[in-house]
Every structure is written in structure tokens, then in C-alpha cells.
Design a protein around this motif. Structure first.
Motif, PDB file in Angstrom:
ATOM      1  N   MET A  53       0.231  -9.320  -1.282  1.00  0.00           N
ATOM      2  CA  MET A  53       0.115  -7.716  -1.783  1.00  0.00           C
ATOM      3  C   MET A  53      -1.357  -7.408  -0.799  1.00  0.00           C
ATOM      4  SD  MET A  53      -1.152  -6.256  -5.220  1.00  0.00           S
ATOM      5  CE  MET A  53      -1.300  -4.362  -5.371  1.00  0.00           C
ATOM      6  N   LYS A  60       2.864   2.676  -4.306  1.00  0.00           N
ATOM      7  CA  LYS A  60       3.123   1.364  -4.239  1.00  0.00           C
ATOM      8  C   LYS A  60       4.480   1.013  -3.626  1.00  0.00           C
ATOM      9  CE  LYS A  60       2.575  -2.986  -6.837  1.00  0.00           C
ATOM     10  NZ  LYS A  60       2.285  -3.871  -7.950  1.00  0.00           N
ATOM     11  N   THR A 112       7.271  -2.158  -2.507  1.00  0.00           N
ATOM     12  CA  THR A 112       7.558  -3.401  -2.856  1.00  0.00           C
ATOM     13  C   THR A 112       8.812  -3.844  -2.151  1.00  0.00           C
ATOM     14  OG1 THR A 112       6.288  -3.370  -4.833  1.00  0.00           O
ATOM     15  CG2 THR A 112       7.686  -5.176  -4.719  1.00  0.00           C
ATOM     16  N   SER A 114       4.001  -6.747  -0.918  1.00  0.00           N
ATOM     17  CA  SER A 114       3.896  -5.321  -1.865  1.00  0.00           C
ATOM     18  C   SER A 114       2.804  -4.641  -0.945  1.00  0.00           C
ATOM     19  CB  SER A 114       3.244  -5.546  -3.278  1.00  0.00           C
ATOM     20  OG  SER A 114       2.999  -4.193  -3.858  1.00  0.00           O
TER      21      SER A 114
END
Length: 224
Positions: A85, A131, A133, A144
Motif C-alpha cells: 500500500m 483510493k 486497489t 493499493s
């Protein structure tokens, strides 16, 4: 001088982290260590180091979650997909968010991810962040990327923004990163095999590593 010291500190931290993980079996004997839940994090140069160590010691790392950075090192042949991430500000003038996007896509490729989704995060009718992903990845290793529209090089809600025209975010990106990382764990039995593989790679490619590091120092020093 501050930037030069930061670069030296990053290299020292990367080597120190690698050494610690190389000796993880000994560390486990000396401390209470859950070898299946080793997570790497960092900010800026620390993020670069976390991604480098994580990709080269992927059998030992459960996940990498870091801020304001991107990958600059080659991903080794023996890499095993791990969750990643990234949290970056779109107004970052030190490590541009486009580099984070390239890192995001690169790990999605090596993790063999099949699908991608995105979600807007809003407050008071304004889009604060998006965001992205990748999911359905090999080894369940999702990737992510959280892009903050108004943040710069300090994408933390409790931090002080150092980028001109950027704003301190009101989102707890540290907690968001922890929520992502903490859902993953690694098989403890891979500990010794990963150590052996990493040592072999280092021996076979140490000249390449030093050449890359020297080139980076030269390029960064030339613009200071």
C-alpha cells in the motif's frame, strides 16, 4: 547537507534492515517476534527502503505500507508477491505522485493482479482522495494506492505540511495503512529459505547494487 545526510541515512537504514532480517532467526530467539507478521513501513526515503527490502526479502515480509515514496530498485527473480500500500500527496514536489503510480502498477504486474477498482473519499461534498486497489492477485497480494488531492510530502493528519500550497490532511492515513497491512500474514516456515535466497542474490549482484546506489548519490548530489 541535510539532504546528503538523509540519503546516507536511507542507505544505512536499508542495509541495517536487511541485516536484521538476514539474522531474523537469531532475533526471534532473543525477542518475542511473530515471524509471520513482519511489516515494513517508512516515509519518503524510508518508503523507498521499505519497498526495496520488502521486494528482496519477500518470503519474510507479510506486507509493505509506506508514505510519500516509490520503488527505485529492480525486483529480483525470486520475488514472491506481497501486499503493498502506498500513500502519496498529489502536490508532493519531492517525490511526484506519478512515481507512486508507476510503482503501484509495477507491483500489480509482478503480483499478477487481475482486476482494479477505485473509490473516492469525500468530505463536505469535496473529493479529498481517491483510493485505487488491484485485487484478485497471486498469493492474495493486493496492491493499493491512496492519492490525497491537497497533500504534499507529509501525507499525515498529525503532520506539518512542508510543500508550498499543500494542506495537511484530516484523514488518518497511518491507521488506514495499518488496517491494510495488519490483515496479512506470512508463513513462518519461509523464514530460513528467504534468508538463504536473499544472501545468494546479494552475493551474485552486489556490484550492481553498489553501482545503482553510487549512481543515485551522484544524480541527487548534482542537483543539491
Amino acid at each position: 547537507e541535510i539532504q546528503k545526510e538523509s540519503h546516507n541515512a536511507t542507505t544505512t537504514a536499508l542495509i541495517s534492515s536487511s541485516t536484521t532480517l538476514f539474522n531474523a532467526s537469531k532475533t526471534k530467539e532473543l525477542a518475542s517476534l511473530d515471524a509471520s507478521r513482519i511489516y515494513l513501513a517508512g516515509h519518503s526515503n524510508g518508503c523507498i527502503g521499505a519497498l526495496a527490502v520488502g521486494s528482496h526479502l519477500s518470503s519474510m515480509v507479510a506486507a509493505v505500507c509506506c508514505h510519500a515514496g516509490g520503488n527505485i530498485m529492480p525486483i529480483p527473480r525470486y520475488y514472491q508477491p506481497i501486499p503493498v500500500m502506498l500513500v502519496n500527496g498529489m502536490k508532493d514536489d519531492r517525490i511526484w505522485y506519478q512515481h507512486a503510480q508507476r510503482t503501484y502498477n509495477a507491483f500489480a504486474r509482478v503480483n499478477q493482479c487481475q482486476n482494479e477498482t477505485s473509490r473516492q473519499i469525500r468530505s463536505n461534498g469535496t473529493i479529498d482522495a481517491v483510493k485505487y486497489t488491484y485485487y484478485n492477485c497471486s498469493n492474495d497480494a493486493n496492491v493499493s494506492l491512496l492519492l490525497l488531492n491537497e497533500s504534499g510530502h507529509i501525507p499525515y493528519f498529525y503532520g506539518f505540511e512542508i510543500t508550498e500550497d499543500a494542506e495537511t490532511t484530516t484523514m488518518d492515513t497511518t491507521e488506514m495503512a495499518w488496517q491494510f497491512c495488519s490483515q496479512y500474514w506470512n508463513n513462518e516456515s519461509s523464514l530460513l529459505s528467504a534468508t538463504s535466497a536473499a544472501k545468494t542474490y546479494w552475493k551474485q549482484n552486489r556490484m550492481l547494487w553498489w553501482a545503482v546506489i553510487a549512481t543515485i548519490f551522484f544524480l541527487w548530489s548534482s542537483v543539491i
